[in-house]
Design a protein around this motif. Structure first.
Motif, PDB file in Angstrom:
ATOM      1  N   ALA A  43      26.327  89.334  74.881  1.00  0.00           N
ATOM      2  CA  ALA A  43      24.967  88.823  74.709  1.00  0.00           C
ATOM      3  C   ALA A  43      23.997  89.616  75.571  1.00  0.00           C
ATOM      4  O   ALA A  43      24.253  89.864  76.751  1.00  0.00           O
ATOM      5  CB  ALA A  43      24.906  87.341  75.085  1.00  0.00           C
ATOM      6  N   PHE A  44      22.883  90.011  74.979  1.00  0.00           N
ATOM      7  CA  PHE A  44      21.874  90.791  75.689  1.00  0.00           C
ATOM      8  C   PHE A  44      20.849  89.881  76.347  1.00  0.00           C
ATOM      9  O   PHE A  44      20.505  88.812  75.835  1.00  0.00           O
ATOM     10  CB  PHE A  44      21.138  91.717  74.718  1.00  0.00           C
ATOM     11  N   THR A  45      20.329  90.332  77.495  1.00  0.00           N
ATOM     12  CA  THR A  45      19.199  89.692  78.160  1.00  0.00           C
ATOM     13  C   THR A  45      18.173  90.755  78.487  1.00  0.00           C
ATOM     14  O   THR A  45      18.497  91.766  79.122  1.00  0.00           O
ATOM     15  CB  THR A  45      19.621  88.975  79.447  1.00  0.00           C
ATOM     16  N   LEU A  46      16.937  90.529  78.051  1.00  0.00           N
ATOM     17  CA  LEU A  46      15.849  91.469  78.293  1.00  0.00           C
ATOM     18  C   LEU A  46      14.894  90.865  79.307  1.00  0.00           C
ATOM     19  O   LEU A  46      14.446  89.732  79.150  1.00  0.00           O
ATOM     20  CB  LEU A  46      15.106  91.757  76.978  1.00  0.00           C
ATOM     21  N   LYS A  47      14.586  91.619  80.367  1.00  0.00           N
ATOM     22  CA  LYS A  47      13.680  91.137  81.411  1.00  0.00           C
ATOM     23  C   LYS A  47      12.655  92.208  81.734  1.00  0.00           C
ATOM     24  O   LYS A  47      12.927  93.403  81.648  1.00  0.00           O
ATOM     25  CB  LYS A  47      14.445  90.768  82.687  1.00  0.00           C
ATOM     26  N   GLY A  48      11.480  91.759  82.127  1.00  0.00           N
ATOM     27  CA  GLY A  48      10.455  92.705  82.541  1.00  0.00           C
ATOM     28  C   GLY A  48       9.173  91.985  82.895  1.00  0.00           C
ATOM     29  O   GLY A  48       9.106  90.752  82.927  1.00  0.00           O
ATOM     30  N   GLU A  49       8.128  92.757  83.163  1.00  0.00           N
ATOM     31  CA  GLU A  49       6.828  92.194  83.499  1.00  0.00           C
ATOM     32  C   GLU A  49       5.745  93.085  82.926  1.00  0.00           C
ATOM     33  O   GLU A  49       5.812  94.313  83.031  1.00  0.00           O
ATOM     34  CB  GLU A  49       6.666  92.066  85.021  1.00  0.00           C
TER      35      GLU A  49
END
Length: 263
Positions: free
Chosen positions: A168-174
């Protein structure tokens, strides 16, 4: 008083845009492993393209739904008809349980229009009015993406962080003041979207579950929305009954002469 009522209706309309859609089909079980063999190990750009490839294309959409709403603890149930023309307009009709239309809205990249039949008033604002309820990074196309269950283009590029655990992928950022986290399931579709602006005191969480296969495209049949903007809290559970795409649609919006226009 009328303005406050219209603002509440606008909150409903805007929060609706965080939902996705479904039709009555068999639920697709979430596999224990990623269903696509093209996942690239430690190659962020390739995997972002893979997730983006699961989006579906459309020219128009027509949706019908029932929604249970809780706004600052006040609960209500409504029906909604939604029509969209990609990149141009989102049209929404909100109907009370009795079957009478209580509000109609039309959203374009430039404007927000909300008609209240209960109050005999119409709200006319530029699209930027949404920033009273949401982060300034929100765009019309971003609303489209969340509504249709597609990936959010503004987030699908490096230097965003994309990790993978148990398939499962998790995408994080700002993006400026907007922090985002998007969790994908093993179908490579969004399971959770979380947007947070700590400075403005705004947060949005959308849970997607029970994906269904419709015309060879996956849609979530259960959508739960939790929103906070200042002291205002809104919770919504959506149940969509019909989706049609790429059909000719019209977008009627006429303000009766007797209505008061609030700019």
């Amino acid at each position: 008083m009328k303005k406050n009522t219209l603002n509440s209706l606008l909150v409903i309309v805007l929060l609706f845009l965080t939902a996705s859609c479904k039709t009555k089909k068999n639920v697709v079980n979430n596999p224990s492993k990623v269903i696509d063999e093209k996942v690239a190990t430690n190659k962020t750009s390739e995997n972002l393209r893979l997730l983006k490839s699961k989006d579906f294309s459309y020219s128009t959409l027509s949706l019908k739904a029932k929604a249970d709403l809780s706004i600052d603890g006040n609960e209500m149930g409504v029906s909604m008809n939604v029509r969209m023309k990609k990149d141009e307009v989102i049209w929404i009709s909100i109907t009370a349980i009795a079957g009478l239309e209580v509000a109609r809205a039309m959203i374009t990249p430039d404007s927000l229009l909300v008609l209240s039949r209960l109050e005999g008033t119409a709200l006319k604002k530029p699209f930027s009015y949404i920033y009273n309820f949401a982060n300034r990074q929100i765009t019309f196309r971003m609303l489209q993406s969340v509504l249709t269950g597609n990936t959010i283009t503004e987030f699908m590029a490096e230097p965003a962080s994309l990790t993978q655990e148990e398939g499962a992928f998790t995408l994080k950022g700002e993006k400026i003041n907007l922090a985002y986290m998007i969790m994908f399931n093993n179908l490579l579709k969004p399971a959770l979207v979380h947007l947070n602006d700590v400075r403005a005191g705004q947060a949005l969480k959308v849970d997607y579950a029970n994906y269904q296969l419709v015309d060879a495209v996956l849609f979530p049949s259960t959508v739960k929305v939790n929103s906070m903007s200042g002291k205002r809290k809104v919770n919504i559970v959506f149940d969509f009954s019909k989706i049609e795409r790429n059909l000719p649609l019209d977008f009627p919006y006429t303000v009766p002469k007797r209505f008061e226009i609030i700019n």
